[in-house]
Design an enzyme around this catalytic site. Structure first.
Site, short mmCIF file in Angstrom:
data_model
loop_
_atom_site.label_atom_id
_atom_site.label_comp_id
_atom_site.label_asym_id
_atom_site.label_seq_id
_atom_site.Cartn_x
_atom_site.Cartn_y
_atom_site.Cartn_z
N ASP A 25 0.87 -1.16 0.00
CA ASP A 25 0.00 0.00 0.00
C ASP A 25 0.91 1.22 0.00
OD1 ASP A 25 -2.58 1.43 0.34
OD2 ASP A 25 -1.64 2.06 2.21
N GLU A 77 -0.77 -1.21 -6.39
CA GLU A 77 -1.90 -0.57 -7.06
C GLU A 77 -1.39 0.24 -8.23
OE1 GLU A 77 -5.66 0.72 -4.48
OE2 GLU A 77 -3.76 1.34 -3.65
N ASP A 85 -3.95 0.86 6.45
CA ASP A 85 -2.99 0.60 5.38
C ASP A 85 -2.60 -0.87 5.29
OD1 ASP A 85 -2.97 3.38 4.92
OD2 ASP A 85 -1.52 3.63 6.54
#
Ligand code: ZN
Length: 411
Positions: free
Chosen positions: A185, A289, A386
């Protein structure tokens, strides 16, 4: 695997070399800007696209023209490379990876590049075209055994330091396989791994930022004083055509700002490399991501029709993003993973990684950006925001690798 790798070193030019380099920087910048203007005009006036070969073909003409004959004082390769960099900038623009190329300024870092026909590299001594002596390079780490640079880029930073970057081919050995897999993350202040590790940029960056602002304030005061001395309103922009006398004081203040920014860049680069190497070394699969950083940073101001919400809050957020150096971290993880035989996998940025409970899959719709912890209303698990996101990212990455196409990035 044979890869191209850049090695960067500090060097100390002689006075003669510094002068020669200043000319090369100036000519490279001039040619880049000239090429940009040519390409822009050709397109708008004639709908024509110019490329490297069209512009490089005109170098000879420019060097013979009385107004631009000074271009002949530097290596022709330096001029050609400037045009190649321009080509690359346009290629990034056409691929939508970057905005339209902009003019290079005489402020900021100056650089120029040489291909192997414009330098000699013998017994660890590098001599550039149009120079008599080799550069006095501080070899802070060795080049790979027998490496021969294919190109060389010289940079002078705003702080007045000189660096040379040598591009060499290196044989990279894949690391022994490991079974650990991780999701990352990339949040505004740190990298949080699904394994629980956290990586934060060094605190010294903050101190440097404060120092930089102090110098910037001093600079503004000096500029205001100079305007006042000319009888101008210190708060109004400088009228066109007016030039402020640059005092030694002001020049020194500029230098100081440049040095602090350089230090910041070095600290950040160092941290980024250590972090990404650790992550790649310890994990076989790395899921991240597909965060579109440019979009995230651009959206704060909004447009005239749609002014951005919480501009102040987002401005702080943007600073933090730029501090961690998101884009660079992702780029390094990608190429290092390739070097060392690791797998990276990208998760669609619209996948609800933060709001999904990693224990039971429940979607917690009420999650706000300010909630650092939350409790799943379905299974009762207490989550660190997170860490939970990192776990979801890993799970989604593993699903993609097993063939779940629905989670892939939609292009
Ligand atoms: Zn749950």
């Amino acid at each position: 695997m044979i890869v191209k790798r850049a090695y960067r070193y500090r060097f100390y030019p002689t006075e003669e070399q510094a002068e020669q380099l200043a000319r090369s920087f100036g000519c490279a910048r001039w040619i880049y800007n000239w090429g940009l203007q040519q390409r822009t005009e050709a397109f708008y006036k004639h709908g024509q696209r110019l490329y490297y070969k069209d512009l490089a073909g005109q170098l000879k003409v420019l060097k013979q023209a009385p107004d631009t004959a000074w271009l002949a004082e530097v290596s022709n390769v330096v001029l050609q490379q400037a045009l190649r960099h321009l080509d690359a900038a346009f290629a990034r623009f056409f691929k939508k990876e970057a905005g339209y190329p902009t003019f290079k300024s005489r402020r900021g870092d100056q650089s120029c590049s040489y291909m192997s026909n414009a330098f000699t590299f013998r017994d660890g001594r590098l001599t550039l075209a149009k120079q008599r002596e080799p550069l006095d390079i501080r070899w802070s780490r060795p080049l790979p055994e027998g490496a021969v640079p294919s190109s060389v880029t010289v940079t002078r930073t705003t702080g007045g330091k000189y660096y040379v970057s040598l591009l060499v081919e290196a044989d990279v050995q894949p690391l022994p396989a490991t079974t650990q897999e991780t999701g990352i993350d990339l949040n505004v202040k740190e990298l949080v791994l699904s394994t629980g590790q956290r990586f934060q940029p060094p605190k010294s960056l903050k101190r440097l930022e404060q120092r930089k602002r102090r110098y910037q304030r001093a600079c503004r005061r000096k500029v205001a004083a100079a305007k006042k001395a000319l009888g101008l309103d210190p708060n109004a922009p400088l009228p066109k055509g007016t030039r402020l006398p640059i005092s030694n004081n002001l020049r020194q203040a500029h230098r100081q700002i440049g040095r602090v920014m350089e230090r910041q860049a070095n600290v950040r680069r160092d941290w980024q490399h250590k972090t990404t190497t650790t992550i790649v070394r310890e994990n076989q699969v790395i899921a991240m991501e597909d965060l579109y950083v440019q979009g995230m940073t651009a959206s704060a101001k909004g447009t005239a029709e749609q002014p951005g919400k919480n501009v102040r809050q987002k401005a702080g957020l943007n600073r933090a993003i730029l501090d961690v150096g998101f884009g660079e971290i992702r780029r390094q993880i990608d190429y290092k993973a390739q070097w060392y035989g690791r797998t990276t996998v990208q998760i669609d940025r619209w996948y609800p990684s933060s709001r999904r409970c990693s224990s039971c899959g429940h979607i917690h719709r009420a999650l706000r950006l300010s909630d650092r912890h939350w409790t799943c209303s379905s299974c009762g698990t207490r989550h660190d925001r997170d860490l939970n996101a990192a776990r979801n990212i890993l799970a989604a990455g593993q699903a993609i690798l097993q063939g779940a196409d629905a989670l892939r990035i939609h292009e």
